[in-house]
Design a protein around this motif. Sequence first.
Motif, PDB file in Angstrom:
ATOM      1  N   THR A  46      17.536   5.885  45.210  1.00  0.00           N
ATOM      2  CA  THR A  46      17.571   6.927  44.197  1.00  0.00           C
ATOM      3  C   THR A  46      18.970   7.067  43.648  1.00  0.00           C
ATOM      4  O   THR A  46      19.952   6.606  44.228  1.00  0.00           O
ATOM      5  CB  THR A  46      17.113   8.266  44.796  1.00  0.00           C
ATOM      6  N   GLN A  47      19.050   7.773  42.500  1.00  0.00           N
ATOM      7  CA  GLN A  47      20.357   7.970  41.870  1.00  0.00           C
ATOM      8  C   GLN A  47      21.268   8.803  42.760  1.00  0.00           C
ATOM      9  O   GLN A  47      22.476   8.552  42.847  1.00  0.00           O
ATOM     10  CB  GLN A  47      20.169   8.656  40.513  1.00  0.00           C
ATOM     11  N   SER A  48      20.675   9.791  43.474  1.00  0.00           N
ATOM     12  CA  SER A  48      21.465  10.649  44.347  1.00  0.00           C
ATOM     13  C   SER A  48      22.059   9.861  45.513  1.00  0.00           C
ATOM     14  O   SER A  48      23.249   9.972  45.826  1.00  0.00           O
ATOM     15  CB  SER A  48      20.600  11.793  44.877  1.00  0.00           C
ATOM     16  N   SER A  49      21.235   9.014  46.149  1.00  0.00           N
ATOM     17  CA  SER A  49      21.728   8.224  47.283  1.00  0.00           C
ATOM     18  C   SER A  49      22.738   7.186  46.823  1.00  0.00           C
ATOM     19  O   SER A  49      23.693   6.863  47.533  1.00  0.00           O
ATOM     20  CB  SER A  49      20.558   7.545  48.001  1.00  0.00           C
ATOM     21  N   SER A  50      22.537   6.657  45.616  1.00  0.00           N
ATOM     22  CA  SER A  50      23.497   5.695  45.069  1.00  0.00           C
ATOM     23  C   SER A  50      24.851   6.347  44.847  1.00  0.00           C
ATOM     24  O   SER A  50      25.899   5.759  45.129  1.00  0.00           O
ATOM     25  CB  SER A  50      22.959   5.125  43.752  1.00  0.00           C
ATOM     26  N   ARG A  51      24.842   7.598  44.347  1.00  0.00           N
ATOM     27  CA  ARG A  51      26.090   8.312  44.130  1.00  0.00           C
ATOM     28  C   ARG A  51      26.781   8.626  45.461  1.00  0.00           C
ATOM     29  O   ARG A  51      28.003   8.524  45.583  1.00  0.00           O
ATOM     30  CB  ARG A  51      25.827   9.611  43.368  1.00  0.00           C
ATOM     31  N   GLU A  52      25.992   8.989  46.459  1.00  0.00           N
ATOM     32  CA  GLU A  52      26.558   9.281  47.780  1.00  0.00           C
ATOM     33  C   GLU A  52      27.219   8.035  48.372  1.00  0.00           C
ATOM     34  O   GLU A  52      28.301   8.110  48.966  1.00  0.00           O
ATOM     35  CB  GLU A  52      25.464   9.792  48.720  1.00  0.00           C
ATOM     36  N   GLN A  53      26.546   6.881  48.209  1.00  0.00           N
ATOM     37  CA  GLN A  53      27.109   5.649  48.740  1.00  0.00           C
ATOM     38  C   GLN A  53      28.400   5.278  48.010  1.00  0.00           C
ATOM     39  O   GLN A  53      29.374   4.848  48.622  1.00  0.00           O
ATOM     40  CB  GLN A  53      26.099   4.508  48.607  1.00  0.00           C
ATOM     41  N   ARG A  54      28.425   5.491  46.688  1.00  0.00           N
ATOM     42  CA  ARG A  54      29.625   5.193  45.911  1.00  0.00           C
ATOM     43  C   ARG A  54      30.786   6.087  46.340  1.00  0.00           C
ATOM     44  O   ARG A  54      31.911   5.626  46.499  1.00  0.00           O
ATOM     45  CB  ARG A  54      29.328   5.363  44.420  1.00  0.00           C
ATOM     46  N   ASP A  55      30.490   7.379  46.546  1.00  0.00           N
ATOM     47  CA  ASP A  55      31.535   8.302  46.990  1.00  0.00           C
ATOM     48  C   ASP A  55      32.050   7.918  48.371  1.00  0.00           C
ATOM     49  O   ASP A  55      33.244   8.034  48.661  1.00  0.00           O
ATOM     50  CB  ASP A  55      30.996   9.731  47.009  1.00  0.00           C
ATOM     51  N   ARG A  56      31.154   7.441  49.223  1.00  0.00           N
ATOM     52  CA  ARG A  56      31.556   7.050  50.571  1.00  0.00           C
ATOM     53  C   ARG A  56      32.442   5.812  50.524  1.00  0.00           C
ATOM     54  O   ARG A  56      33.431   5.706  51.250  1.00  0.00           O
ATOM     55  CB  ARG A  56      30.317   6.792  51.429  1.00  0.00           C
ATOM     56  N   PHE A  57      32.123   4.860  49.656  1.00  0.00           N
ATOM     57  CA  PHE A  57      32.942   3.658  49.534  1.00  0.00           C
ATOM     58  C   PHE A  57      34.343   3.988  49.035  1.00  0.00           C
ATOM     59  O   PHE A  57      35.310   3.323  49.400  1.00  0.00           O
ATOM     60  CB  PHE A  57      32.284   2.665  48.579  1.00  0.00           C
ATOM     61  N   GLU A  58      34.450   5.029  48.200  1.00  0.00           N
ATOM     62  CA  GLU A  58      35.757   5.375  47.642  1.00  0.00           C
ATOM     63  C   GLU A  58      36.690   5.981  48.678  1.00  0.00           C
ATOM     64  O   GLU A  58      37.893   6.048  48.468  1.00  0.00           O
ATOM     65  CB  GLU A  58      35.587   6.351  46.468  1.00  0.00           C
ATOM     66  N   ASP A  59      36.156   6.431  49.798  1.00  0.00           N
ATOM     67  CA  ASP A  59      36.978   6.978  50.864  1.00  0.00           C
ATOM     68  C   ASP A  59      37.679   5.831  51.593  1.00  0.00           C
ATOM     69  O   ASP A  59      37.024   4.905  52.091  1.00  0.00           O
ATOM     70  CB  ASP A  59      36.110   7.774  51.845  1.00  0.00           C
ATOM     71  N   SER A  60      39.010   5.886  51.661  1.00  0.00           N
ATOM     72  CA  SER A  60      39.777   4.782  52.237  1.00  0.00           C
ATOM     73  C   SER A  60      39.448   4.549  53.705  1.00  0.00           C
ATOM     74  O   SER A  60      39.364   3.399  54.164  1.00  0.00           O
ATOM     75  CB  SER A  60      41.278   5.052  52.084  1.00  0.00           C
ATOM     76  N   GLU A  61      39.245   5.628  54.454  1.00  0.00           N
ATOM     77  CA  GLU A  61      38.945   5.460  55.874  1.00  0.00           C
ATOM     78  C   GLU A  61      37.555   4.866  56.079  1.00  0.00           C
ATOM     79  O   GLU A  61      37.339   4.062  56.995  1.00  0.00           O
ATOM     80  CB  GLU A  61      39.069   6.800  56.601  1.00  0.00           C
ATOM     81  N   ALA A  62      36.617   5.254  55.218  1.00  0.00           N
ATOM     82  CA  ALA A  62      35.282   4.667  55.308  1.00  0.00           C
ATOM     83  C   ALA A  62      35.328   3.180  54.973  1.00  0.00           C
ATOM     84  O   ALA A  62      34.655   2.360  55.618  1.00  0.00           O
ATOM     85  CB  ALA A  62      34.324   5.387  54.366  1.00  0.00           C
ATOM     86  N   LEU A  63      36.135   2.824  53.979  1.00  0.00           N
ATOM     87  CA  LEU A  63      36.292   1.410  53.634  1.00  0.00           C
ATOM     88  C   LEU A  63      36.928   0.647  54.796  1.00  0.00           C
ATOM     89  O   LEU A  63      36.494  -0.465  55.135  1.00  0.00           O
ATOM     90  CB  LEU A  63      37.155   1.269  52.382  1.00  0.00           C
ATOM     91  N   ARG A  64      37.961   1.235  55.405  1.00  0.00           N
ATOM     92  CA  ARG A  64      38.611   0.586  56.539  1.00  0.00           C
ATOM     93  C   ARG A  64      37.613   0.332  57.678  1.00  0.00           C
ATOM     94  O   ARG A  64      37.585  -0.744  58.274  1.00  0.00           O
ATOM     95  CB  ARG A  64      39.762   1.446  57.045  1.00  0.00           C
ATOM     96  N   SER A  65      36.766   1.333  57.957  1.00  0.00           N
ATOM     97  CA  SER A  65      35.780   1.193  59.040  1.00  0.00           C
ATOM     98  C   SER A  65      34.788   0.079  58.735  1.00  0.00           C
ATOM     99  O   SER A  65      34.435  -0.729  59.612  1.00  0.00           O
ATOM    100  CB  SER A  65      35.034   2.520  59.236  1.00  0.00           C
ATOM    101  N   LEU A  66      34.338   0.021  57.484  1.00  0.00           N
ATOM    102  CA  LEU A  66      33.381  -1.010  57.095  1.00  0.00           C
ATOM    103  C   LEU A  66      34.016  -2.398  57.186  1.00  0.00           C
ATOM    104  O   LEU A  66      33.403  -3.347  57.711  1.00  0.00           O
ATOM    105  CB  LEU A  66      32.877  -0.749  55.675  1.00  0.00           C
ATOM    106  N   LEU A  67      35.226  -2.537  56.688  1.00  0.00           N
ATOM    107  CA  LEU A  67      35.909  -3.837  56.735  1.00  0.00           C
ATOM    108  C   LEU A  67      36.159  -4.268  58.182  1.00  0.00           C
ATOM    109  O   LEU A  67      36.027  -5.454  58.509  1.00  0.00           O
ATOM    110  CB  LEU A  67      37.237  -3.765  55.975  1.00  0.00           C
ATOM    111  N   THR A  68      36.508  -3.322  59.030  1.00  0.00           N
ATOM    112  CA  THR A  68      36.724  -3.650  60.451  1.00  0.00           C
ATOM    113  C   THR A  68      35.420  -4.106  61.096  1.00  0.00           C
ATOM    114  O   THR A  68      35.404  -5.078  61.862  1.00  0.00           O
ATOM    115  CB  THR A  68      37.283  -2.424  61.191  1.00  0.00           C
ATOM    116  N   ARG A  69      34.320  -3.401  60.786  1.00  0.00           N
ATOM    117  CA  ARG A  69      33.027  -3.778  61.358  1.00  0.00           C
ATOM    118  C   ARG A  69      32.604  -5.165  60.892  1.00  0.00           C
ATOM    119  O   ARG A  69      32.127  -5.990  61.701  1.00  0.00           O
ATOM    120  CB  ARG A  69      31.960  -2.746  60.969  1.00  0.00           C
ATOM    121  N   LEU A  70      32.798  -5.469  59.610  1.00  0.00           N
ATOM    122  CA  LEU A  70      32.419  -6.784  59.088  1.00  0.00           C
ATOM    123  C   LEU A  70      33.284  -7.880  59.703  1.00  0.00           C
ATOM    124  O   LEU A  70      32.808  -8.976  59.984  1.00  0.00           O
ATOM    125  CB  LEU A  70      32.555  -6.795  57.563  1.00  0.00           C
TER     126      LEU A  70
END
Length: 288
Positions: free
Chosen positions: A2-26
């Motif tokens: 949905t558009q709402s979940s897509s916006r939430e995911q985009r906002d989460r990606f923009e968070d530097s710490e969330a990006l760091r966690s994702l990159l570390t996990r990958l």
Amino acid sequence: MTQSSSREQRDRFEDSEALRSLLTRLHEAGRGAWRDDPEAAALMRHAAEKYAALARKHGLDPWEAASAAFEAMRGAATRRADDPWAVVTRAVQVTCIGEERGNGLLCSVHQARRPRYSVFHDAERFSDRENPLPDYHPAFRIDPFADDQSDAPGEDDELLLERTMNVASAVEDTIAFFCLLGWAPDIARGTVEYVTGRLTESVSRASAFETLRRDRQARALLDLPSTSWTTMLRVVLGNPDPALAHTNVGRGLLVRLLIGEPLRALLRDDDLVLTAGLAAPDVRGDRL
């Protein structure tokens, strides 16, 4: 999605710490993680959208910018950075500039990033300009003060050769001057050669100074801080203030060398040495 979940995911990606966690996990997941992980695919779609405007500014497809972001995200420096997105954005910017210059110079991006190649202007056809080639190319310019009559065969050629050698010597002395004051040799050479190359295409030193001062693309390619770039221009070309035109400050290093001042004398000019030395860029930090 949905558009709402897509916006939430985009906002989460923009968070530097969330990006760091994702990159570390990958990174810890090992081979194939970027290819199989659905969150990684969503991250790359977000990167393509995020850098689409930057890509279009340099004549590229958004996915070319996303590819540059992907390469930056895989690096350990990005995961360890205080702001991972800042590192990724800078990497994408440098890659886009390199791609644009490579396309213009008809060479590889690897070559376009090197100062020895980036000093050249983009390739162009004779038909791209409205004016005939002799009207604008320096090879066809005639010195109005030159004597039309030569006393001996080959005299004009010898004079031209002497002038060319004097200019080349002045450029090399200018490079040596900056190297002696703490500038890295590759940075000093690339910057001085770029400045003198643009000077030959300008109608005056003042015009060249103003054009180069606003040339952000050149400064990015040469990887120079704004202060170092502006100071280098002022030292090499001279201060463009008309009131200083007949002073050493107004003449600049290049003119002073061309009129016969030796390099050793310039190194005794305390103001000149202090100005150039303090502007030397710090090359100790990591570069992208």
